[in-house]
Design a protein around this motif. Structure first.
Motif, PDB file in Angstrom:
ATOM      1  N   GLY A 237       0.938  -1.277  -0.042  1.00 53.46           N
ATOM      2  CA  GLY A 237      -0.015  -0.072  -0.191  1.00 53.46           C
ATOM      3  C   GLY A 237       0.835   1.244  -0.065  1.00 53.46           C
ATOM      4  N   TYR A 295      -6.775  -9.290 -10.834  1.00 50.38           N
ATOM      5  CA  TYR A 295      -6.341  -8.430 -11.469  1.00 50.38           C
ATOM      6  C   TYR A 295      -6.051  -8.482 -13.068  1.00 50.38           C
ATOM      7  CZ  TYR A 295      -2.936  -4.504 -12.340  1.00 50.38           C
ATOM      8  OH  TYR A 295      -2.639  -3.351 -12.636  1.00 50.38           O
ATOM      9  N   THR A 314      -4.307  -9.285  -6.936  1.00 53.68           N
ATOM     10  CA  THR A 314      -3.671  -8.394  -6.120  1.00 53.68           C
ATOM     11  C   THR A 314      -4.006  -8.512  -4.690  1.00 53.68           C
ATOM     12  OG1 THR A 314      -5.417  -6.734  -6.449  1.00 53.68           O
ATOM     13  CG2 THR A 314      -3.554  -6.633  -7.730  1.00 53.68           C
ATOM     14  N   GLN A 316      -2.874  -7.188  -0.292  1.00 54.80           N
ATOM     15  CA  GLN A 316      -2.240  -6.418   0.590  1.00 54.80           C
ATOM     16  C   GLN A 316      -1.503  -6.897   1.870  1.00 54.80           C
ATOM     17  OE1 GLN A 316      -3.807  -2.389   0.526  1.00 54.80           O
ATOM     18  NE2 GLN A 316      -2.279  -1.650   2.152  1.00 54.80           N
ATOM     19  N   HIS A 356       0.710  -1.591 -12.270  1.00 59.39           N
ATOM     20  CA  HIS A 356      -0.074  -1.564 -10.756  1.00 59.39           C
ATOM     21  C   HIS A 356       0.277  -0.455 -10.345  1.00 59.39           C
ATOM     22  CE1 HIS A 356      -1.312  -2.244  -6.638  1.00 59.39           C
ATOM     23  NE2 HIS A 356      -2.279  -2.879  -7.293  1.00 59.39           N
ATOM     24  N   GLU A 359      -1.369   2.678 -11.390  1.00 60.37           N
ATOM     25  CA  GLU A 359      -2.701   2.707 -11.125  1.00 60.37           C
ATOM     26  C   GLU A 359      -2.955   2.910  -9.660  1.00 60.37           C
ATOM     27  OE1 GLU A 359      -3.939  -0.664 -14.485  1.00 60.37           O
ATOM     28  OE2 GLU A 359      -4.117  -1.145 -12.386  1.00 60.37           O
ATOM     29  N   HIS A 360      -1.906   2.759  -8.789  1.00 58.00           N
ATOM     30  CA  HIS A 360      -1.943   3.127  -7.533  1.00 58.00           C
ATOM     31  C   HIS A 360      -0.755   3.864  -6.996  1.00 58.00           C
ATOM     32  CE1 HIS A 360      -4.177  -0.537  -8.483  1.00 58.00           C
ATOM     33  NE2 HIS A 360      -5.198  -0.256  -7.408  1.00 58.00           N
ATOM     34  N   ALA A 362       2.057   5.660  -4.997  1.00 53.86           N
ATOM     35  CA  ALA A 362       2.374   5.893  -3.423  1.00 53.86           C
ATOM     36  C   ALA A 362       3.024   7.127  -3.006  1.00 53.86           C
ATOM     37  CB  ALA A 362       3.248   4.562  -3.246  1.00 53.86           C
TER      38      ALA A 362
END
Length: 524
Positions: A237, A295, A314, A316, A356, A359-360, A362
């Protein structure tokens, strides 16, 4: 290419079947230095008989050979030996047959083992040699995977030209789907093959194979490839991704590279998520990611050269890799995307992680709670794995223990506390969560008391552990088997009459609590 029907398509009659403008086929990888073993053949036979127990009597001759002194897969072994065939299925639910010149019969491609690593590899090599298909043109079916769809026993006439008497073939047949939408042009082996024919399931020439295909058709055998492997793109995350370094050993898929955790589907798996959870429990029993979500589907190549669709999930997790208790492979570690170019990676893995990450996005820096633990610990500190354990007594003073699954990586077939690894949470919260997840028991945090601590280590090279044993003074619910892949039974035992096979530190904790001791140690 000829369609269904009773006539063999001769090379002169069907140009598409014998196209000559494609390169010669590449044979699948061979394992000449690791030939078929008797144990491998027996395992395949027993896996088949587990699904078809009524055929044990008809396969008595095969089982007898497997107990004999001669190589059961060698063509000189008489009065019978093992052969392998390929059942190739296209998207029109048709099965590839070839005209066999020597017998003038319409058969599935196949033949004798010739130094192949597995029975399946032998079947794959034979179909590639006889039809010109390449290993990557085929993939496994989810219904049969790498186990035989059929084992047929049939007689072979004497062949004076080869000085061969009449004998039997025990033919292990493996099912493959055509991996592409369209069947590639065939390049038939001229010496042994006279033509090719695609037949509907109902027209398959072998009665035993035909019956099994028709039965499997009703359960989804439709010729359309689907993922038979699952892997986990695990992130924290905050921009890091968990990668697993594979062993550098022969027979390992993609040896010596960093890859995602995961593995192949087994016949008992109800779905690919169950496959992945089973694989994670086997490879890293201390790792329990949350939020598994499909995913992407990626394509890979097996050790035999087959096409392998992989369902990537996916999930976490934010723990330290050392707490995952890695059981397979060499290393488990977090990596940021900017480190990927410095690693030897499984094909396509780098692009998938970067996608990924894009798209996310951090934060630029990790929060303190997610920094690697070794950065916070003073030099020389031994990092410990913390486990929580429930010492639960009923009104008669009996203690609740669970019998661990016989396939468990830790303490198989032994009795143990209800327990779990402490994640990013308080020990009491972990206990409350584990009690509900494993057995359906509801425990309030205020009803929990720490009664014993065990400082233990399994071996000189294993990471040290601290077992926190809590007693619950009140709870609701009746113990249920909610994780049958880990625990197969719950039972109450008197502390003075424990079963013989109890996890050693569990027994030590129970004895310590009865004696009024708050601490014990073992394994040092």
């Amino acid at each position: 290419m000829s369609g269904p029907g009773p006539t063999i398509a001769r090379p002169a009659e069907a140009a598409a079947t014998t196209a000559v403008d494609i390169p010669a086929p590449l044979p699948p990888p061979r394992g000449d230095d690791v030939p078929l073993t008797r144990a491998h053949i027996r395992t395949a036979a027993e896996a088949y008989l587990a699904r078809h127990p009524h055929e044990r009597e008809s396969l008595a001759g095969l089982l007898s050979h497997l107990g004999g002194a001669d190589d059961p897969a060698h063509r000189a072994t008489l009065p019978g030996h093992v052969t392998c065939s390929a059942v190739v299925i296209d998207r029109e639910q048709r099965v590839l047959h070839i005209g066999h010149k020597a017998t003038e019969l319409l058969l599935n491609p196949g033949g004798h083992a010739e130094g192949d690593r597995t029975l399946l590899a032998a079947a794959l090599r034979e179909v590639c040699e006889e039809t010109g298909l390449r290993p990557g043109d085929l993939c496994l079916t989810p219904q049969f995977l790498d186990t035989p769809v059929d084992i047929d026993v049939h007689g072979i006439d004497a062949n004076p030209a080869k000085d061969e008497p009449s004998h039997q073939h025990f033919d292990f047949r493996f099912a493959f789907y055509v991996s592409a939408e369209q069947v590639p042009p065939l390049r038939l082996q001229d010496v042994e093959v006279s033509g090719a024919q695609w037949l509907a399931f109902a027209d398959v020439r072998s009665p035993t194979l035909r019956a099994k295909l028709l039965d499997a058709e009703a359960k989804g055998l439709d010729g359309r490839p689907e993922p038979v492997n699952a892997s986990a793109l695990i992130h924290d995350g905050a921009g890091r991704y968990l990668l697993h370094l594979r062993d550098m050993r022969e027979g390992i898929w993609e040896p010596g590279v960093f890859a995602f955790l995961g593995g192949g589907r087994e016949l008992g798996d109800r779905c690919l998520e169950e496959t992945l959870r089973r694989e994670l429990a086997e490879e890293t029993p201390g790792l329990e990611p949350v939020g598994l979500t499909p995913y992407a589907v990626e394509e890979a190549t097996s050790v035999d050269g087959l096409a392998v669709p992989i369902q990537v999930y996916t999930a976490q997790w934010s723990g330290h890799p050392d707490t995952a208790d890695l059981r397979e492979g060499v290393l488990l570690q977090w990596f940021a995307p900017d480190m990927l170019d410095r690693l030897s990676l499984s094909p396509g893995l780098g692009d998938l992680i970067r996608r990924h990450a894009a798209e996310h996005p951090a934060a630029d820096t990790l929060p303190a709670r997610l920094r690697p633990l070794h950065e916070e610990a003073p030099d020389g500190t031994e990092l410990h794995i913390v486990g929580v354990h429930l010492h639960l007594k009923d009104e008669q003073g009996r203690i609740l223990l669970g019998l661990r699954h016989p396939d468990s990586a830790f303490a198989p077939d032994e009795w143990h506390f209800l327990a779990g690894h402490c994640e990013r949470e308080t020990a009491v919260s972990c206990l409350v969560r584990e009690a509900q997840e494993e057995a359906g028991l509801i425990i309030e945090p205020d009803d929990v008391e720490l009664v014993h601590v065990v400082h233990h280590v399994d071996s000189p090279t294993a990471r040290a552990r601290i077992a926190l044993v809590f007693q619950a003074h009140a709870w609701s619910g009746t113990p249920q088997l909610l994780e049958p892949d880990r625990c197969v039974a719950w039972q109450w035992f008197s502390p003075q009459d424990l079963p013989a096979k109890v996890v050693p530190y569990t027994r030590q904790a129970i004895e310590g609590i009865d004696a009024g001791r708050s601490y014990s140690q073992t394994g040092w």
